[in-house]
Motif scaffolding. Structure first.
Motif, short mmCIF file in Angstrom:
data_model
loop_
_atom_site.label_atom_id
_atom_site.label_comp_id
_atom_site.label_asym_id
_atom_site.label_seq_id
_atom_site.Cartn_x
_atom_site.Cartn_y
_atom_site.Cartn_z
N MET A 1 21.79 4.77 -18.24
CA MET A 1 20.72 3.86 -17.97
C MET A 1 20.33 4.00 -16.50
N ALA A 2 19.01 4.03 -16.23
CA ALA A 2 18.52 4.20 -14.87
C ALA A 2 18.57 2.86 -14.15
N SER A 3 18.93 2.88 -12.89
CA SER A 3 18.98 1.66 -12.11
C SER A 3 17.62 1.42 -11.44
N TYR A 4 17.40 0.18 -11.00
CA TYR A 4 16.16 -0.18 -10.34
C TYR A 4 16.11 0.48 -8.96
N LYS A 5 14.94 1.01 -8.64
CA LYS A 5 14.79 1.67 -7.35
C LYS A 5 13.65 0.98 -6.61
N ASP A 6 13.88 0.53 -5.39
CA ASP A 6 12.84 -0.12 -4.60
C ASP A 6 11.74 0.90 -4.31
N PRO A 7 10.47 0.49 -4.49
CA PRO A 7 9.39 1.43 -4.18
C PRO A 7 9.30 1.63 -2.67
N GLY A 8 9.02 2.83 -2.29
CA GLY A 8 8.89 3.18 -0.88
C GLY A 8 7.51 2.79 -0.37
N PHE A 9 7.29 3.03 0.91
CA PHE A 9 6.03 2.67 1.55
C PHE A 9 4.85 3.37 0.88
N GLN A 10 4.98 4.66 0.61
CA GLN A 10 3.91 5.43 -0.02
C GLN A 10 3.55 4.86 -1.39
N GLU A 11 4.57 4.49 -2.15
CA GLU A 11 4.32 3.94 -3.49
C GLU A 11 3.62 2.59 -3.40
N ARG A 12 4.04 1.75 -2.46
CA ARG A 12 3.44 0.43 -2.31
C ARG A 12 1.98 0.55 -1.88
N THR A 13 1.67 1.45 -0.98
CA THR A 13 0.28 1.62 -0.54
C THR A 13 -0.58 2.18 -1.67
N ALA A 14 -0.01 3.07 -2.48
CA ALA A 14 -0.75 3.63 -3.61
C ALA A 14 -1.05 2.53 -4.63
N ILE A 15 -0.08 1.67 -4.91
CA ILE A 15 -0.29 0.57 -5.86
C ILE A 15 -1.35 -0.40 -5.33
N ALA A 16 -1.29 -0.71 -4.04
CA ALA A 16 -2.28 -1.62 -3.43
C ALA A 16 -3.67 -1.01 -3.49
N ARG A 17 -3.79 0.32 -3.22
CA ARG A 17 -5.08 1.00 -3.27
C ARG A 17 -5.64 0.97 -4.68
N GLN A 18 -4.80 1.20 -5.68
CA GLN A 18 -5.24 1.18 -7.08
C GLN A 18 -5.71 -0.23 -7.46
N ALA A 19 -4.98 -1.24 -7.02
CA ALA A 19 -5.37 -2.62 -7.34
C ALA A 19 -6.70 -2.96 -6.68
N ARG A 20 -6.89 -2.51 -5.43
CA ARG A 20 -8.14 -2.77 -4.72
C ARG A 20 -9.30 -2.07 -5.42
N GLU A 21 -9.11 -0.82 -5.84
CA GLU A 21 -10.16 -0.08 -6.54
C GLU A 21 -10.50 -0.75 -7.87
N LYS A 22 -9.48 -1.22 -8.58
CA LYS A 22 -9.71 -1.89 -9.86
C LYS A 22 -10.52 -3.18 -9.64
N ALA A 23 -10.19 -3.93 -8.61
CA ALA A 23 -10.93 -5.17 -8.31
C ALA A 23 -12.37 -4.86 -7.95
N LEU A 24 -12.60 -3.80 -7.17
CA LEU A 24 -13.96 -3.43 -6.80
C LEU A 24 -14.77 -2.99 -8.02
N LYS A 25 -14.13 -2.28 -8.94
CA LYS A 25 -14.82 -1.87 -10.17
C LYS A 25 -15.22 -3.09 -11.00
N LEU A 26 -14.30 -4.03 -11.10
CA LEU A 26 -14.62 -5.25 -11.86
C LEU A 26 -15.76 -6.02 -11.20
N LEU A 27 -15.76 -6.08 -9.88
CA LEU A 27 -16.81 -6.78 -9.17
C LEU A 27 -18.15 -6.07 -9.33
N ALA A 28 -18.13 -4.74 -9.31
CA ALA A 28 -19.36 -3.97 -9.47
C ALA A 28 -19.90 -4.09 -10.89
N ALA A 29 -19.02 -4.26 -11.86
CA ALA A 29 -19.45 -4.35 -13.25
C ALA A 29 -19.99 -5.73 -13.60
N LYS A 30 -19.78 -6.72 -12.73
CA LYS A 30 -20.24 -8.08 -12.98
C LYS A 30 -21.76 -8.11 -12.96
#
Length: 114
Positions: A1-30
């Protein structure tokens, strides 16, 4: 079984960028509201506010009227009691003395209203 691994800085910034892009797409589609829709909403809000203000004013007027009625009833009861107590004395008082009593009652009423 794989153990939990804390996301690194690069992963956290990538997730934040994806969330920001998703929010902008939703706002543009309104869909953009047209001026007629905005005016209709503003008119409806204005009507709601006026109805609430009218209802509040009616409620305040009813409360004020109830207070006035209560005071008038109390004053009438006090006047009736005073009249009943003063009735035997009135027969013995002169016109000037009766006028002085009326003036005193009037002054007392005015003092209570203040």
């Amino acid at each position: 079984m794989a153990s939990y691994k804390d996301p690194g800085f690069q992963e956290r910034t990538a997730i934040a960028r994806q969330a920001r892009e998703k929010a902008l797409k939703l706002l543009a589609a309104k869909p953009v509201l047209d001026e007629a829709e905005i005016a209709a909403r503003a008119a409806a809000q204005q009507a709601r506010e006026e109805a609430a203000a009218r209802k509040s004013a009616e409620r305040k007027a009813a409360i004020a009227q109830a207070k006035a009625d209560k005071i008038a009833a109390r004053e009438a009861a006090e006047a009736a009691a005073a009249e009943a107590a003063a009735a035997p004395l009135k027969a013995q008082l002169s016109a000037a003395e009766q006028k002085a009593l009326r003036d005193a009652r009037y002054a007392a009423r005015k003092a209570r209203k203040k």
